[in-house]
Design a protein around this motif. Structure first.
Motif, PDB file in Angstrom:
ATOM      1  N   TRP A 142      64.961  64.004  18.158  1.00 19.50           N
ATOM      2  CA  TRP A 142      66.048  63.597  17.077  1.00 19.50           C
ATOM      3  C   TRP A 142      65.185  63.727  15.814  1.00 19.50           C
ATOM      4  O   TRP A 142      65.752  64.115  14.567  1.00 19.50           O
ATOM      5  CB  TRP A 142      66.095  62.010  17.234  1.00 19.50           C
ATOM      6  CG  TRP A 142      67.229  61.777  18.292  1.00 19.50           C
ATOM      7  CD1 TRP A 142      67.104  61.412  19.412  1.00 19.50           C
ATOM      8  CD2 TRP A 142      68.672  62.203  18.034  1.00 19.50           C
ATOM      9  NE1 TRP A 142      68.319  61.145  20.101  1.00 19.50           N
ATOM     10  CE2 TRP A 142      69.422  61.616  19.333  1.00 19.50           C
ATOM     11  CE3 TRP A 142      69.316  62.773  17.167  1.00 19.50           C
ATOM     12  CZ2 TRP A 142      70.721  62.036  19.619  1.00 19.50           C
ATOM     13  CZ3 TRP A 142      70.907  62.862  17.305  1.00 19.50           C
ATOM     14  CH2 TRP A 142      71.418  62.601  18.489  1.00 19.50           C
ATOM     15  N   GLN A 143      63.942  63.543  15.628  1.00 20.20           N
ATOM     16  CA  GLN A 143      63.122  63.844  14.479  1.00 20.20           C
ATOM     17  C   GLN A 143      63.117  65.400  14.016  1.00 20.20           C
ATOM     18  O   GLN A 143      63.420  65.593  12.749  1.00 20.20           O
ATOM     19  CB  GLN A 143      61.873  63.510  14.588  1.00 20.20           C
ATOM     20  CG  GLN A 143      61.407  62.070  14.719  1.00 20.20           C
ATOM     21  CD  GLN A 143      59.794  61.684  14.652  1.00 20.20           C
ATOM     22  OE1 GLN A 143      59.176  62.128  13.944  1.00 20.20           O
ATOM     23  NE2 GLN A 143      59.491  60.841  15.756  1.00 20.20           N
ATOM     24  N   GLY A 174      73.773  61.948  25.862  1.00 16.58           N
ATOM     25  CA  GLY A 174      72.678  62.029  25.077  1.00 16.58           C
ATOM     26  C   GLY A 174      73.148  61.761  23.404  1.00 16.58           C
ATOM     27  O   GLY A 174      72.297  62.152  22.722  1.00 16.58           O
ATOM     28  N   ALA A 175      74.696  61.966  23.453  1.00 19.71           N
ATOM     29  CA  ALA A 175      75.013  61.888  22.104  1.00 19.71           C
ATOM     30  C   ALA A 175      74.871  60.583  21.642  1.00 19.71           C
ATOM     31  O   ALA A 175      74.784  59.483  22.241  1.00 19.71           O
ATOM     32  CB  ALA A 175      76.467  62.293  21.943  1.00 19.71           C
ATOM     33  N   ARG A 176      74.683  60.308  20.157  1.00 18.49           N
ATOM     34  CA  ARG A 176      74.248  58.989  19.458  1.00 18.49           C
ATOM     35  C   ARG A 176      75.163  59.195  17.927  1.00 18.49           C
ATOM     36  O   ARG A 176      75.321  60.433  17.524  1.00 18.49           O
ATOM     37  CB  ARG A 176      73.116  58.540  19.350  1.00 18.49           C
ATOM     38  CG  ARG A 176      72.251  59.444  18.570  1.00 18.49           C
ATOM     39  CD  ARG A 176      70.705  58.889  18.381  1.00 18.49           C
ATOM     40  NE  ARG A 176      70.871  57.573  17.833  1.00 18.49           N
ATOM     41  CZ  ARG A 176      69.756  56.617  18.228  1.00 18.49           C
ATOM     42  NH1 ARG A 176      68.640  56.638  18.884  1.00 18.49           N
ATOM     43  NH2 ARG A 176      69.904  55.140  17.590  1.00 18.49           N
TER      44      ARG A 176
END
Length: 251
Positions: free
Chosen positions: A180-181, A225-227
Motif C-alpha cells: 500500500w505504501q 484485497g480492496a479497501r
C-alpha cells in the motif's frame, strides 16, 4: 517534469479503530457514483468496466446550504453516509466519535437544506438517515455575491480538510503494508494549457476517478484485497513568474 511521492489514503481520521472514509470528487464537488442512478428522466444500463460519466449530483447554490456543508464534521458525515448508505446518529457516534446528540444536530442541519433525508425505519436517535443525492457540487461564479462568498468559504474548508487527510497519511503510512505504501502516490505536473484544455482535462480526470465507483455501492464488485482509498484531482492556473516585458510601443 512530473513529481511523485506517496499520498493520502483517506480524507479524514475517524475515531480510533474506525475505517478510513473516502469518496469525494474534486474540484469543488463531492460525489460517489452509483451505476444504478441516472439523471432524472434517464435510465441506462452500464458495463462495470466503463467509466461512470453520469453521477447523481445535487447542485447547491443557496448560501445557507453552502455554509451548512462548510463544516468539517458535516463533510465527514456526508462521507459516512456515502460509504454506509444509511446511518443513525448512534452509528455516527460509534464510527466517528463524539455523542449521538451532536451527530443528530448535524444530521438535522443538513436535512434542513435537503442534503440528507430520513430513511425508512426507526425513531429518534435510532432513525436512519441517507444522502438526498450521491454528491453535491457548487460554484463560486454564481450571480449572487452572497452565494459566491459562501462557496469561497466552502472551498477553503474542503481543501483544508483534504490537505489534512494527506498529512495524516504521511504521518501514518509506515504502519501500512509495504504494497500500500508503494501504491499510494501524488503526481504534480506543470504544463501550459488554455482554459478550455484545463476544463477538458478536469472532465477526463473525473471520469477516470469514477471508473471503480460502482464498488462503493455494490460490495460484490470489490476484488479481494480492496479497501477504501482517497482519490483527488486539482488543476489551477499559477501566477506569472515575472511581469511581462513592456512592448516597444510602451518604451
Amino acid at each position: 517534469m512530473p513529481k511523485s511521492t506517496t499520498s493520502s489514503e483517506a480524507a479524514v481520521t475517524p475515531a480510533p479503530g474506525a475505517a478510513p472514509l473516502a469518496a469525494r470528487e474534486a474540484p469543488m464537488s463531492r460525489a460517489g457514483p452509483d451505476p444504478t442512478v441516472a439523471p432524472a428522466g434517464k435510465t441506462e444500463s452500464r458495463d462495470p468496466g466503463e467509466p461512470l460519466d453520469e453521477v447523481e449530483v445535487q447542485r447547491v447554490a443557496d448560501p445557507l446550504a453552502l455554509r451548512a456543508i462548510a463544516h468539517p464534521k458535516r463533510l465527514t458525515l456526508l462521507d459516512l453516509l456515502l460509504v454506509e448508505g444509511t446511518a443513525t446518529a448512534t452509528r455516527c457516534a460509534q464510527v466517528l466519535g463524539d455523542s449521538p446528540s451532536s451527530w443528530s444536530f448535524h444530521l438535522r442541519t443538513l436535512a434542513r437544506y435537503k442534503l440528507v433525508e430520513e430513511a425508512p425505519g426507526g425513531v429518534g436517535r435510532r432513525r436512519p438517515w441517507r444522502l438526498a443525492s450521491l454528491g453535491q457540487s457548487w460554484s463560486n461564479l454564481g450571480a449572487d455575491p452572497e452565494s459566491r462568498q459562501a462557496a469561497d468559504e466552502l472551498d477553503q474548508v474542503f481543501v483544508q480538510r483534504e490537505v489534512a487527510g494527506i498529512l495524516t497519511w504521511l504521518r501514518a503510512r509506515r504502519a501500512y503494508p509495504e504494497q500500500w505504501q508503494r501504491a499510494a502516490h501524488v503526481v504534480g505536473v506543470i504544463a501550459y494549457l488554455t482554459p478550455e484544455e484545463l476544463s477538458e482535462l478536469g472532465e477526463a480526470l473525473g471520469r477516470l476517478l469514477h471508473r471503480r465507483g460502482d464498488r462503493l455501492t455494490d460490495p460484490a464488485r470489490r476484488p479481494k484485497g480492496a479497501r477504501l482509498v482517497r482519490l483527488l484531482g486539482f488543476g489551477f492556473p499559477l501566477p506569472p513568474a515575472t511581469e511581462e516585458a513592456p512592448s516597444d510601443s510602451a518604451r
